[in-house]
Enzyme design. Structure first.
Site, mmCIF file in Angstrom:
data_model
loop_
_atom_site.group_PDB
_atom_site.id
_atom_site.type_symbol
_atom_site.label_atom_id
_atom_site.label_comp_id
_atom_site.label_asym_id
_atom_site.label_seq_id
_atom_site.Cartn_x
_atom_site.Cartn_y
_atom_site.Cartn_z
ATOM 1 N N CYS A 96 -33.723 -75.523 -106.629
ATOM 2 C CA CYS A 96 -31.934 -75.592 -105.679
ATOM 3 C C CYS A 96 -32.313 -77.243 -106.464
ATOM 4 O O CYS A 96 -33.607 -77.512 -107.183
ATOM 5 C CB CYS A 96 -32.930 -76.227 -104.460
ATOM 6 N N HIS A 138 -27.989 -69.848 -98.851
ATOM 7 C CA HIS A 138 -29.206 -71.327 -99.198
ATOM 8 C C HIS A 138 -28.003 -72.286 -99.314
ATOM 9 O O HIS A 138 -28.569 -73.209 -98.897
ATOM 10 C CB HIS A 138 -29.091 -70.729 -100.623
ATOM 11 N N GLU A 139 -26.396 -72.299 -99.844
ATOM 12 C CA GLU A 139 -25.771 -73.057 -99.665
ATOM 13 C C GLU A 139 -25.389 -73.669 -98.504
ATOM 14 O O GLU A 139 -25.481 -75.052 -97.542
ATOM 15 C CB GLU A 139 -24.542 -72.762 -100.452
ATOM 16 N N HIS A 142 -28.350 -76.043 -96.673
ATOM 17 C CA HIS A 142 -27.660 -77.556 -96.492
ATOM 18 C C HIS A 142 -26.762 -78.392 -96.051
ATOM 19 O O HIS A 142 -26.973 -79.526 -95.706
ATOM 20 C CB HIS A 142 -27.042 -77.603 -97.780
HETATM 21 ZN ZN LIG Z 1 -30.246 -75.646 -102.450
#
Ligand SMILES: [Zn+2]
Length: 167
Positions: A96, A138-139, A142
Protein backbone atom coordinates in the site's frame (compact mmCIF):
# COMPACT_ATOMS: atom_id res chain seq x y z
CA UNK A 1 -1.98 17.60 -13.51
CA UNK A 2 -0.27 17.07 -10.21
CA UNK A 3 1.20 14.31 -8.09
CA UNK A 4 -0.54 14.59 -4.73
CA UNK A 5 0.93 13.96 -1.30
CA UNK A 6 0.14 10.52 0.15
CA UNK A 7 -0.93 10.16 3.77
CA UNK A 8 1.00 7.37 5.48
CA UNK A 9 0.26 5.12 8.44
CA UNK A 10 -0.33 5.91 11.30
CA UNK A 11 -1.92 9.16 10.13
CA UNK A 12 -5.35 9.12 11.86
CA UNK A 13 -7.03 10.57 8.76
CA UNK A 14 -6.59 7.16 7.07
CA UNK A 15 -9.28 5.87 9.47
CA UNK A 16 -11.84 8.41 8.30
CA UNK A 17 -14.88 7.15 6.39
CA UNK A 18 -15.40 8.71 2.96
CA UNK A 19 -18.72 10.18 1.80
CA UNK A 20 -20.38 9.54 -1.57
CA UNK A 21 -19.60 11.82 -4.50
CA UNK A 22 -22.60 13.98 -5.44
CA UNK A 23 -21.21 16.31 -8.10
CA UNK A 24 -19.87 14.82 -11.34
CA UNK A 25 -18.22 17.96 -12.65
CA UNK A 26 -14.97 19.05 -14.25
CA UNK A 27 -13.39 19.57 -10.84
CA UNK A 28 -14.04 15.88 -10.04
CA UNK A 29 -12.57 14.76 -13.36
CA UNK A 30 -9.45 16.90 -12.82
CA UNK A 31 -9.05 15.32 -9.36
CA UNK A 32 -9.40 11.81 -10.82
CA UNK A 33 -6.63 12.61 -13.33
CA UNK A 34 -4.38 13.80 -10.48
CA UNK A 35 -5.21 10.68 -8.50
CA UNK A 36 -4.27 8.47 -11.45
CA UNK A 37 -1.02 10.36 -11.94
CA UNK A 38 -0.22 10.00 -8.23
CA UNK A 39 -0.82 6.23 -8.48
CA UNK A 40 1.53 5.97 -11.45
CA UNK A 41 4.22 7.97 -9.65
CA UNK A 42 4.44 5.32 -6.91
CA UNK A 43 6.58 2.17 -7.26
CA UNK A 44 4.38 -0.63 -8.60
CA UNK A 45 1.23 1.38 -7.91
CA UNK A 46 -1.83 -0.61 -9.06
CA UNK A 47 -4.46 1.35 -7.20
CA UNK A 48 -5.19 4.40 -5.12
CA UNK A 49 -8.14 5.77 -3.13
CA UNK A 50 -9.05 9.42 -2.59
CA UNK A 51 -8.68 9.29 1.23
CA UNK A 52 -4.99 8.43 0.73
CA UNK A 53 -4.48 11.97 -0.55
CA UNK A 54 -6.76 13.53 2.07
CA UNK A 55 -9.97 13.78 0.04
CA UNK A 56 -12.69 11.88 1.89
CA UNK A 57 -14.95 10.99 -1.01
CA UNK A 58 -15.73 7.54 -2.46
CA UNK A 59 -13.32 7.57 -5.40
CA UNK A 60 -10.78 4.88 -6.33
CA UNK A 61 -8.55 4.23 -9.33
CA UNK A 62 -7.34 0.69 -10.11
CA UNK A 63 -5.11 -0.39 -12.99
CA UNK A 64 -3.47 -3.82 -12.89
CA UNK A 65 -2.88 -3.97 -16.65
CA UNK A 66 0.88 -3.60 -16.13
CA UNK A 67 1.06 -6.99 -14.41
CA UNK A 68 1.61 -9.98 -16.65
CA UNK A 69 -0.87 -12.87 -16.68
CA UNK A 70 -3.51 -10.88 -14.80
CA UNK A 71 -7.05 -10.40 -16.09
CA UNK A 72 -7.70 -6.67 -16.33
CA UNK A 73 -10.23 -4.05 -17.40
CA UNK A 74 -7.42 -1.51 -17.90
CA UNK A 75 -7.59 1.70 -15.92
CA UNK A 76 -10.82 1.86 -13.90
CA UNK A 77 -11.84 5.14 -12.28
CA UNK A 78 -14.63 4.12 -9.91
CA UNK A 79 -16.89 6.66 -8.22
CA UNK A 80 -19.16 5.47 -5.39
CA UNK A 81 -18.21 1.80 -6.00
CA UNK A 82 -20.20 -1.03 -4.44
CA UNK A 83 -19.56 -4.77 -4.40
CA UNK A 84 -22.85 -6.49 -5.17
CA UNK A 85 -21.65 -10.12 -5.25
CA UNK A 86 -18.51 -12.04 -4.44
CA UNK A 87 -17.21 -15.60 -4.71
CA UNK A 88 -14.37 -17.62 -3.25
CA UNK A 89 -11.60 -16.68 -0.86
CA UNK A 90 -7.86 -16.47 -1.47
CA UNK A 91 -4.79 -15.34 0.44
CA UNK A 92 -2.42 -12.95 -1.34
CA UNK A 93 0.38 -10.49 -0.63
CA UNK A 94 -0.54 -6.79 -0.60
CA UNK A 95 1.30 -3.53 -0.35
CA UNK A 96 0.00 0.00 0.00
CA UNK A 97 1.35 3.45 -0.83
CA UNK A 98 0.21 4.51 2.65
CA UNK A 99 2.18 1.68 4.33
CA UNK A 100 5.48 1.96 2.44
CA UNK A 101 7.64 -0.21 4.69
CA UNK A 102 5.54 -3.38 4.83
CA UNK A 103 3.62 -5.95 2.85
CA UNK A 104 1.09 -8.38 4.26
CA UNK A 105 -0.88 -11.54 3.52
CA UNK A 106 -4.58 -10.77 3.31
CA UNK A 107 -7.67 -12.93 2.67
CA UNK A 108 -9.95 -11.48 -0.03
CA UNK A 109 -12.80 -12.66 -2.24
CA UNK A 110 -11.46 -14.27 -5.44
CA UNK A 111 -14.00 -12.58 -7.67
CA UNK A 112 -16.34 -9.63 -7.20
CA UNK A 113 -19.13 -7.95 -9.12
CA UNK A 114 -18.85 -4.23 -8.95
CA UNK A 115 -21.25 -1.34 -9.54
CA UNK A 116 -19.92 2.21 -9.76
CA UNK A 117 -20.20 5.50 -11.64
CA UNK A 118 -17.61 6.84 -14.03
CA UNK A 119 -16.36 10.44 -13.57
CA UNK A 120 -19.24 11.64 -15.81
CA UNK A 121 -21.85 9.90 -13.64
CA UNK A 122 -22.53 7.03 -16.07
CA UNK A 123 -23.25 3.63 -14.50
CA UNK A 124 -20.49 1.01 -14.70
CA UNK A 125 -20.57 -2.70 -13.98
CA UNK A 126 -17.51 -4.93 -13.84
CA UNK A 127 -16.83 -8.55 -12.99
CA UNK A 128 -13.31 -8.66 -11.58
CA UNK A 129 -11.25 -11.67 -10.60
CA UNK A 130 -7.85 -12.57 -9.23
CA UNK A 131 -5.41 -9.75 -8.63
CA UNK A 132 -7.75 -7.11 -10.06
CA UNK A 133 -10.51 -8.18 -7.65
CA UNK A 134 -7.98 -8.02 -4.82
CA UNK A 135 -6.85 -4.51 -5.79
CA UNK A 136 -10.45 -3.27 -5.97
CA UNK A 137 -11.23 -4.66 -2.51
CA UNK A 138 -8.04 -3.15 -1.08
CA UNK A 139 -8.81 0.30 -2.49
CA UNK A 140 -12.47 0.19 -1.43
CA UNK A 141 -11.33 -0.59 2.13
CA UNK A 142 -9.66 2.85 2.19
CA UNK A 143 -13.13 4.39 1.69
CA UNK A 144 -14.21 2.81 4.97
CA UNK A 145 -11.07 3.82 6.83
CA UNK A 146 -9.46 0.37 6.69
CA UNK A 147 -5.88 -0.56 5.80
CA UNK A 148 -4.59 -4.03 4.90
CA UNK A 149 -2.99 -3.97 8.36
CA UNK A 150 -6.52 -4.19 9.79
CA UNK A 151 -7.18 -7.38 7.79
CA UNK A 152 -4.17 -9.43 8.86
CA UNK A 153 -5.05 -12.60 10.74
CA UNK A 154 -1.76 -12.34 12.62
CA UNK A 155 0.72 -9.43 12.54
CA UNK A 156 3.40 -11.85 13.67
CA UNK A 157 2.92 -14.30 10.78
CA UNK A 158 1.40 -12.20 8.02
CA UNK A 159 3.32 -8.91 8.10
CA UNK A 160 6.62 -8.53 6.21
CA UNK A 161 9.12 -5.68 6.18
CA UNK A 162 10.04 -4.65 2.65
CA UNK A 163 13.60 -5.69 1.86
CA UNK A 164 14.29 -2.71 -0.36
CA UNK A 165 12.80 0.58 0.65
CA UNK A 166 11.90 2.48 -2.50
CA UNK A 167 10.96 6.10 -2.19
ZN1 LIG B 1 -3.73 0.98 0.03
Amino acid sequence: MAVLEILTYPDPRLKQEARPVERFDEELRAFVRDLEQTMRAGPGGVGIAAPQVGRFERIVVVDVSGRKETASHGCMALINPEITAWEGLAVGREGCMSVPDYTGNVVRAESVRLLARDPYGEALEFDCEGFEARAVQHEMDHLDGLLFLDRLVSRRNDLFRRKVYKK
